[in-house]
Motif scaffolding. Structure first.
Motif, mmCIF file in Angstrom:
data_model
loop_
_atom_site.group_PDB
_atom_site.id
_atom_site.type_symbol
_atom_site.label_atom_id
_atom_site.label_comp_id
_atom_site.label_asym_id
_atom_site.label_seq_id
_atom_site.Cartn_x
_atom_site.Cartn_y
_atom_site.Cartn_z
ATOM 1 N N VAL A 20 0.848 -1.204 0.000
ATOM 2 C CA VAL A 20 0.000 0.000 0.000
ATOM 3 C C VAL A 20 0.880 1.249 0.000
ATOM 4 O O VAL A 20 0.657 2.191 -0.772
ATOM 5 C CB VAL A 20 -0.958 -0.001 1.218
ATOM 6 C CG1 VAL A 20 -1.605 1.369 1.413
ATOM 7 C CG2 VAL A 20 -2.031 -1.070 1.049
ATOM 8 N N MET A 21 1.899 1.259 0.863
ATOM 9 C CA MET A 21 2.781 2.426 0.950
ATOM 10 C C MET A 21 3.607 2.595 -0.326
ATOM 11 O O MET A 21 3.806 3.716 -0.801
ATOM 12 C CB MET A 21 3.698 2.315 2.170
ATOM 13 C CG MET A 21 2.963 2.398 3.499
ATOM 14 S SD MET A 21 1.848 3.818 3.634
ATOM 15 C CE MET A 21 2.996 5.182 3.561
ATOM 16 N N ALA A 22 4.073 1.491 -0.881
ATOM 17 C CA ALA A 22 4.837 1.575 -2.135
ATOM 18 C C ALA A 22 3.966 2.151 -3.247
ATOM 19 O O ALA A 22 4.398 3.045 -3.991
ATOM 20 C CB ALA A 22 5.366 0.197 -2.524
ATOM 21 N N PHE A 25 3.579 5.988 -2.642
ATOM 22 C CA PHE A 25 4.745 6.810 -2.966
ATOM 23 C C PHE A 25 5.073 6.777 -4.458
ATOM 24 O O PHE A 25 5.444 7.800 -5.039
ATOM 25 C CB PHE A 25 5.955 6.389 -2.131
ATOM 26 C CG PHE A 25 5.904 6.905 -0.722
ATOM 27 C CD1 PHE A 25 5.982 8.262 -0.454
ATOM 28 C CD2 PHE A 25 5.759 6.035 0.350
ATOM 29 C CE1 PHE A 25 5.928 8.757 0.844
ATOM 30 C CE2 PHE A 25 5.705 6.507 1.655
ATOM 31 C CZ PHE A 25 5.789 7.871 1.899
ATOM 32 N N TYR A 26 4.924 5.621 -5.093
ATOM 33 C CA TYR A 26 5.204 5.554 -6.531
ATOM 34 C C TYR A 26 4.176 6.359 -7.332
ATOM 35 O O TYR A 26 4.520 6.983 -8.336
ATOM 36 C CB TYR A 26 5.256 4.103 -7.012
ATOM 37 C CG TYR A 26 6.583 3.432 -6.741
ATOM 38 C CD1 TYR A 26 7.766 3.962 -7.260
ATOM 39 C CD2 TYR A 26 6.668 2.274 -5.980
ATOM 40 C CE1 TYR A 26 8.991 3.355 -7.013
ATOM 41 C CE2 TYR A 26 7.892 1.664 -5.728
ATOM 42 C CZ TYR A 26 9.049 2.212 -6.252
ATOM 43 O OH TYR A 26 10.270 1.615 -6.006
ATOM 44 N N ARG A 27 2.926 6.357 -6.887
ATOM 45 C CA ARG A 27 1.919 7.162 -7.601
ATOM 46 C C ARG A 27 2.253 8.645 -7.477
ATOM 47 O O ARG A 27 2.187 9.393 -8.460
ATOM 48 C CB ARG A 27 0.512 6.898 -7.062
ATOM 49 C CG ARG A 27 -0.525 7.774 -7.776
ATOM 50 C CD ARG A 27 -1.933 7.222 -7.710
ATOM 51 N NE ARG A 27 -2.745 7.890 -8.708
ATOM 52 C CZ ARG A 27 -3.428 9.019 -8.477
ATOM 53 N NH1 ARG A 27 -3.408 9.584 -7.300
ATOM 54 N NH2 ARG A 27 -4.139 9.577 -9.447
ATOM 55 N N MET A 28 2.626 9.084 -6.276
ATOM 56 C CA MET A 28 3.011 10.487 -6.118
ATOM 57 C C MET A 28 4.207 10.824 -6.997
ATOM 58 O O MET A 28 4.263 11.900 -7.596
ATOM 59 C CB MET A 28 3.327 10.800 -4.652
ATOM 60 C CG MET A 28 2.090 10.961 -3.805
ATOM 61 S SD MET A 28 2.419 11.726 -2.206
ATOM 62 C CE MET A 28 3.447 10.502 -1.441
ATOM 63 N N ASP A 29 5.142 9.907 -7.091
ATOM 64 C CA ASP A 29 6.319 10.144 -7.928
ATOM 65 C C ASP A 29 5.921 10.262 -9.399
ATOM 66 O O ASP A 29 6.426 11.132 -10.115
ATOM 67 C CB ASP A 29 7.336 9.015 -7.731
ATOM 68 C CG ASP A 29 8.640 9.300 -8.458
ATOM 69 O OD1 ASP A 29 9.313 10.288 -8.097
ATOM 70 O OD2 ASP A 29 8.972 8.550 -9.394
ATOM 71 N N ARG A 30 5.018 9.411 -9.848
ATOM 72 C CA ARG A 30 4.577 9.476 -11.252
ATOM 73 C C ARG A 30 3.868 10.799 -11.540
ATOM 74 O O ARG A 30 4.084 11.412 -12.589
ATOM 75 C CB ARG A 30 3.663 8.294 -11.589
ATOM 76 C CG ARG A 30 4.378 6.953 -11.643
ATOM 77 C CD ARG A 30 3.512 5.863 -12.260
ATOM 78 N NE ARG A 30 2.247 5.666 -11.587
ATOM 79 C CZ ARG A 30 2.058 4.866 -10.537
ATOM 80 N NH1 ARG A 30 3.076 4.182 -10.034
ATOM 81 N NH2 ARG A 30 0.865 4.732 -9.997
ATOM 82 N N ILE A 31 3.030 11.245 -10.613
ATOM 83 C CA ILE A 31 2.350 12.535 -10.791
ATOM 84 C C ILE A 31 3.377 13.664 -10.793
ATOM 85 O O ILE A 31 3.360 14.548 -11.651
ATOM 86 C CB ILE A 31 1.288 12.753 -9.686
ATOM 87 C CG1 ILE A 31 0.135 11.761 -9.851
ATOM 88 C CG2 ILE A 31 0.762 14.188 -9.706
ATOM 89 C CD1 ILE A 31 -0.832 11.725 -8.676
ATOM 90 N N SER A 32 4.284 13.608 -9.843
ATOM 91 C CA SER A 32 5.295 14.652 -9.682
ATOM 92 C C SER A 32 6.204 14.775 -10.904
ATOM 93 O O SER A 32 6.627 15.873 -11.267
ATOM 94 C CB SER A 32 6.133 14.340 -8.437
ATOM 95 O OG SER A 32 7.145 15.284 -8.251
ATOM 96 N N THR A 33 6.494 13.655 -11.533
ATOM 97 C CA THR A 33 7.408 13.663 -12.686
ATOM 98 C C THR A 33 6.667 13.719 -14.024
ATOM 99 O O THR A 33 7.287 13.600 -15.082
ATOM 100 C CB THR A 33 8.321 12.419 -12.656
ATOM 101 O OG1 THR A 33 7.517 11.234 -12.605
ATOM 102 C CG2 THR A 33 9.254 12.463 -11.453
ATOM 103 N N PRO A 114 13.104 2.189 -4.854
ATOM 104 C CA PRO A 114 14.040 2.435 -5.962
ATOM 105 C C PRO A 114 13.356 3.107 -7.153
ATOM 106 O O PRO A 114 12.252 2.738 -7.545
ATOM 107 C CB PRO A 114 14.527 1.027 -6.322
ATOM 108 C CG PRO A 114 14.371 0.250 -5.052
ATOM 109 C CD PRO A 114 13.138 0.801 -4.394
ATOM 110 N N GLY A 115 14.032 4.116 -7.668
ATOM 111 C CA GLY A 115 13.494 4.872 -8.797
ATOM 112 C C GLY A 115 12.969 6.235 -8.389
ATOM 113 O O GLY A 115 12.868 7.140 -9.210
#
Length: 201
Positions: A20-22, A25-33, A114-115
């Motif tokens: 759930v946490m991964a 955080f990965y969704r926020m990273d995708r939106i952010s980038t 990672p990433g």
């Protein structure tokens, strides 16, 4: 009698919560980038997350990042960096460690996920000074860094009883946030979505 070693029992939900946490955080990273559509808001731990979620913002909590810095024993590497630009050693260590890590371009998120190279870039920052005054300064720093709006609530402090006047004050401050959130999100405020967000909170 020899001391018995306690065996740590594995919590069944641990792996699920890690996923759930991964995902979060990965969704926020995708939106952010820019790899995924969406808007991102930063929010203090005591809200107003429900209002942000009513506008479909993905919400990042910098205090959680500060806690990660402490838990990974990195905070003391970063606090002096914030002190060096003028932040007092006497203020919140979450603030100073987070700002210091940002200035160094580092985050424990990179090791955990990672990433991910940095904290997610916000489209808006929303604070509530209910738990401490420092959060306003913290968010204003990032507002300047990212060139995004900073909005917030400064509720009355140290109340023996909450009066109708106090409630009206906070309601008015929340309502004052709506035009900025509408502009940034591109969505009109929907009272039913807000009610649902509060219900789920």
């Amino acid at each position: 009698m020899p001391e018995q070693k306690l065996k740590r029992k594995k919590i069944k939900a641990t792996e699920h919560l890690k996923q759930v946490m991964a995902d979060y955080f990965y969704r926020m990273d995708r939106i952010s980038t820019g790899k995924e559509e969406g808007k991102l808001a930063w929010c203090t731990s005591v809200g107003p997350a429900e209002l942000l979620r009513a506008f479909d913002f993905e919400v990042h909590y910098p205090e959680n990042h500060g806690a990660m810095l402490g838990a990974t024993r990195l905070a003391m590497d970063y606090i002096p960096v914030a002190n060096a630009i003028g932040y007092s050693p006497d203020i919140c260590s979450y603030l100073t460690s987070d700002v210091g890590a940002y200035l160094r371009g580092e985050t424990p998120l990179s090791k955990a996920y990672p990433g991910i190279e940095s904290v997610p870039r916000p489209d808006v920052l929303a604070y509530n000074t209910n738990q401490c005054r420092d959060v306003q300064e913290w968010f204003e720093f990032y507002g300047r860094e990212f060139g995004v709006p900073v909005i917030g609530i400064t509720p009355p402090h140290c109340l023996v009883e909450v009066s109708e006047v106090d409630i009206a004050d906070v309601v008015a401050q929340m309502k004052a946030m709506i035009p900025t959130l509408e502009e940034v999100s591109g969505k009109k405020f929907d009272i039913d979505r807000f009610r649902e967000s509060v219900r789920l909170s």
